[in-house]
Scaffold this motif. Structure first.
Motif, mmCIF file in Angstrom:
data_model
loop_
_atom_site.group_PDB
_atom_site.id
_atom_site.type_symbol
_atom_site.label_atom_id
_atom_site.label_comp_id
_atom_site.label_asym_id
_atom_site.label_seq_id
_atom_site.Cartn_x
_atom_site.Cartn_y
_atom_site.Cartn_z
ATOM 1 N N LEU A 1 37.698 33.816 38.032
ATOM 2 C CA LEU A 1 36.240 33.831 38.236
ATOM 3 C C LEU A 1 35.836 35.058 39.061
ATOM 4 O O LEU A 1 34.878 35.766 38.712
ATOM 5 C CB LEU A 1 35.820 32.539 38.943
ATOM 6 N N LEU A 2 36.554 35.312 40.142
ATOM 7 C CA LEU A 2 36.237 36.485 40.962
ATOM 8 C C LEU A 2 36.478 37.768 40.167
ATOM 9 O O LEU A 2 35.690 38.717 40.257
ATOM 10 C CB LEU A 2 37.073 36.480 42.241
ATOM 11 N N ALA A 3 37.547 37.801 39.373
ATOM 12 C CA ALA A 3 37.881 39.006 38.595
ATOM 13 C C ALA A 3 36.796 39.319 37.562
ATOM 14 O O ALA A 3 36.627 40.472 37.157
ATOM 15 C CB ALA A 3 39.233 38.825 37.920
ATOM 16 N N SER A 4 36.043 38.294 37.163
ATOM 17 C CA SER A 4 34.973 38.528 36.190
ATOM 18 C C SER A 4 33.864 39.397 36.803
ATOM 19 O O SER A 4 33.010 39.920 36.081
ATOM 20 C CB SER A 4 34.378 37.197 35.718
ATOM 21 N N GLY A 5 33.872 39.534 38.129
ATOM 22 C CA GLY A 5 32.862 40.345 38.799
ATOM 23 C C GLY A 5 31.477 39.713 38.755
ATOM 24 O O GLY A 5 30.469 40.398 38.908
ATOM 25 N N LYS A 6 31.421 38.408 38.550
ATOM 26 C CA LYS A 6 30.111 37.758 38.417
ATOM 27 C C LYS A 6 29.731 36.884 39.611
ATOM 28 O O LYS A 6 28.637 36.314 39.630
ATOM 29 C CB LYS A 6 30.109 36.895 37.157
ATOM 30 N N VAL A 7 30.644 36.733 40.561
ATOM 31 C CA VAL A 7 30.387 35.777 41.625
ATOM 32 C C VAL A 7 30.738 36.361 42.989
ATOM 33 O O VAL A 7 31.771 37.001 43.147
ATOM 34 C CB VAL A 7 31.225 34.489 41.383
ATOM 35 N N GLN A 8 29.854 36.147 43.958
ATOM 36 C CA GLN A 8 30.146 36.479 45.347
ATOM 37 C C GLN A 8 29.917 35.216 46.176
ATOM 38 O O GLN A 8 29.024 34.421 45.863
ATOM 39 C CB GLN A 8 29.211 37.592 45.831
ATOM 40 N N LEU A 9 30.730 35.055 47.215
ATOM 41 C CA LEU A 9 30.671 33.826 48.011
ATOM 42 C C LEU A 9 30.418 34.142 49.480
ATOM 43 O O LEU A 9 31.065 35.024 50.040
ATOM 44 C CB LEU A 9 32.003 33.085 47.930
ATOM 45 N N PRO B 1 38.067 40.899 49.844
ATOM 46 C CA PRO B 1 37.094 41.486 50.788
ATOM 47 C C PRO B 1 35.786 41.946 50.157
ATOM 48 O O PRO B 1 34.779 42.046 50.849
ATOM 49 C CB PRO B 1 37.859 42.672 51.389
ATOM 50 N N LYS B 2 35.772 42.208 48.879
ATOM 51 C CA LYS B 2 34.520 42.689 48.281
ATOM 52 C C LYS B 2 33.621 41.552 47.818
ATOM 53 O O LYS B 2 32.442 41.757 47.560
ATOM 54 C CB LYS B 2 34.832 43.600 47.086
ATOM 55 N N GLN B 3 34.183 40.360 47.663
ATOM 56 C CA GLN B 3 33.396 39.281 47.053
ATOM 57 C C GLN B 3 33.262 38.013 47.875
ATOM 58 O O GLN B 3 32.451 37.155 47.559
ATOM 59 C CB GLN B 3 34.023 38.908 45.702
ATOM 60 N N VAL B 4 34.084 37.883 48.925
ATOM 61 C CA VAL B 4 34.004 36.685 49.755
ATOM 62 C C VAL B 4 33.786 37.125 51.198
ATOM 63 O O VAL B 4 34.530 37.968 51.701
ATOM 64 C CB VAL B 4 35.302 35.844 49.663
ATOM 65 N N VAL B 5 32.753 36.557 51.839
ATOM 66 C CA VAL B 5 32.576 36.851 53.260
ATOM 67 C C VAL B 5 32.465 35.541 54.042
ATOM 68 O O VAL B 5 32.018 34.518 53.517
ATOM 69 C CB VAL B 5 31.317 37.716 53.567
#
Ligand SMILES: *Cc1c(COP(=O)(O)O)cnc(C)c1O
Length: 545
Positions: free
Chosen positions: A358-366, A394-398
């Protein structure tokens, strides 16, 4: 009664009126704060009674080791007006003089806060939910007994005492004690004070319902004037504060419809308890709804602009706090809760390969935020796990440290989706999802708490999985995690990226649902219409005693 409404004293251990008034810890306080603001807005004769905690709110910092630390914050006393009147209570054989502070600068109904006057007694109110059983009972004597005496000393006429959660039940003992002092028998006094007390229970988690050994009540002075047998008749043995609340009150309520069912089952063994109804919580739209969303909801372009403005504000804050620059064109999912196992913050990562895809799809940030209870080692490990996820992706989950009212406002305005994954039916109500909903942030949630009432699946938001129970926690987690991924892949992401008209329609439906049904103005009206009425409801037959 003044203008037909009963005059109510609303007792609560914490009040979350502002991030500057640090006498709150979490959801219970935030609710009590919204309650006082709506009471003021509606003009009903209600006052709050609480404690001026020297250290209430704690600031959360994440150490270099990735573990959270909670640092106390001192109360800013310039926010309080100290009253002339003083009262005293007896704690562990000592007379403890109390001062009374008044707070009414936050558009709230008057709030009276108690605090020992002398430095040597200040240990009692040093720390919200701090200390051991003796400290807790001492705090609760200040709140309950001190609260009743303070209202009398101030001349605040009171028709009904509302115990918002069990912490205040010693107020009920004090009211009985006063009647006995005038020669009324125990049973008669108990029966009479019930006409003046109502009670709200807030948690279906057993450990959240406080119990005390009778020995502790004796030692600290809460038992004063009662025999052991009398106290047992009220609260059982050990003395359960929720049971006492149910037996001391005329009527009681849970905080959502489903929680009402759960609470009635949970307390069905308690004889002579008040009947438990349900009044679903609400939030103060004047505080929680962004003005741009409020003003722009009718028009497609202005609604999108308002939403983008909220999201931009949040992403700027994220960058300031973490250095991470999230992409405003990618979906942002928010999750901010007390870090405790049943809320399952990491459910999305239950199936790690699927989460990574899901993260690799580049469609979701958390975006995650949340604090653990200071004494909860498991909760602390859970925060560390969220911090580790942010480090790993680090680019998609904070992870945003220090979830407080201000961050709560930014998150429930600025995300696209608000995620809620409790193990059903342990979430009594939940209110952050209501804040999100009134900003057009779409809820994706287990059908628990308020969402059972707010969700029209695919219209006002989405439900994760079905309204069912599972043979084990493991089975529930696996099923719910699978359902969550499927929902994101098949519904949420396609709507967000490929069907803006549908997304806008859902945002509007969400805003409309939340404003009409989940505002704290509706909640306070409902308390007046159903809980704060005087006629006697049917009680269950007495057991024992
Ligand atoms: C609204 C709010 C809560 C309560 O929300 P839940 O959905 O019950 O978790 C807790 N803390 C803060 C800071 C809030 O703003």
């Amino acid at each position: 009664m003044s203008h037909g409404y009963p005059r109510v004293a609303y007792f609560c251990m914490e009040f979350g009126l502002s991030e500057t008034l640090t006498i709150y810890s979490g959801g219970l306080g935030v609710l009590a704060g919204d309650f006082l603001r709506s009471a003021r807005a509606l003009g009903v004769p209600l006052v709050g009674v609480g404690i001026a905690w020297d250290e209430g709110y704690t600031v959360q910092r994440i150490g270099a080791d990735g573990l959270p630390e909670d640092l106390p914050v001192k109360l800013d006393r310039s926010l309080l007006e100290t009253e002339q009147a003083t009262v005293s209570v007896t704690i562990a054989g000592r007379e403890v003089p109390l001062q009374i502070h008044r707070v009414d600068r936050f558009n709230n109904a008057p709030l009276y806060l108690l605090e020992p006057r002398e430095a040597r007694d200040r240990w009692i109110t040093r720390r919200l939910y701090g200390g051991g059983p003796d400290d807790r009972v001492a705090q609760e004597i200040v709140l309950g007994v001190g609260g009743v005496r303070a209202l009398a000393a101030l001349g605040v006429q009171t028709d009904l005492y509302h115990f918002n959660e069990g912490h205040a039940v010693f107020a009920g003992l004090e009211l009985i004690r006063r009647k006995r002092g005038r020669g009324v028998s125990f049973d008669r006094a108990w029966k009479q004070v019930r006409q003046q007390i109502v009670f709200t229970t807030h948690t279906p988690v057993d450990a959240g319902n406080e119990k005390h050994e009778l020995e502790v009540l004796r030692r600290m002075g809460a038992k004063q004037g009662f025999t052991q047998h009398e106290l047992e008749r009220i609260g059982g043995r050990p003395f359960n504060m929720t049971v006492a609340g149910l037996r001391l009150s005329l009527r009681a309520n849970a905080v959502a419809e489903l929680h009402g069912d759960t609470a009635r089952k949970m307390w069905s063994h308690v004889g002579d308890a008040a009947p438990i109804g349900a009044i679903t919580n609400g939030v103060d739209h004047r505080v929680w709804q962004d003005a741009r969303v409020r003003d722009g909801a009718n028009d497609d372009a202005t609604l999108e602009d308002a939403r983008q403005g909220c999201k931009r504000d949040l992403l700027i804050e994220v960058e300031l706090r973490t250095g991470v620059r999230l992409d405003p064109d990618q979906l942002v999912i928010g999750f901010a809760r007390r870090a405790t196992a049943y809320k399952r913050a990491t459910l999305l990562f239950h199936d790690r390969p699927r989460a990574e895809a899901l993260l690799a799809s580049g469609k979701v940030q958390l975006i995650f935020a949340g604090k653990n209870h200071p004494k909860d080692a498991g909760g602390r490990a859970l925060v560390a796990e969220l911090v580790a996820l942010a480090t790993r992706y680090p680019k998609q989950v904070v992870f945003l440290a220090d979830y407080d009212l201000k961050l709560g406002r930014m998150l429930t305005r600025g995300c696209d989706v608000w995620l809620n994954t409790p193990r059903r039916p342990l979430e009594a109500c939940g209110t952050s999802g209501m804040k999100a909903a009134m900003n057009g942030v779409l809820n994706v949630s287990i059908l628990d708490g308020w969402w059972v009432e707010g969700c029209t699946d695919g219209v006002t938001g989405w439900q994760i999985g079905e309204e069912q129970s599972y043979p084990s926690d493991e089975a529930a987690d696996a099923a719910d995690a699978g359902a969550l991924h499927q929902l994101l892949e098949r519904e949420v992401l396609p709507a967000y990226y490929d069907d803006r008209p549908r997304w806008r329609q859902m945002m509007r439906a969400s805003i409309d649902m939340a404003l009409t049904r989940f505002s704290s103005d509706r909640m306070v009206r409902e308390y007046y219409a159903t809980l704060y009425t005087r006629e006697e409801p049917a009680r269950r037959a007495a057991v024992g005693g």
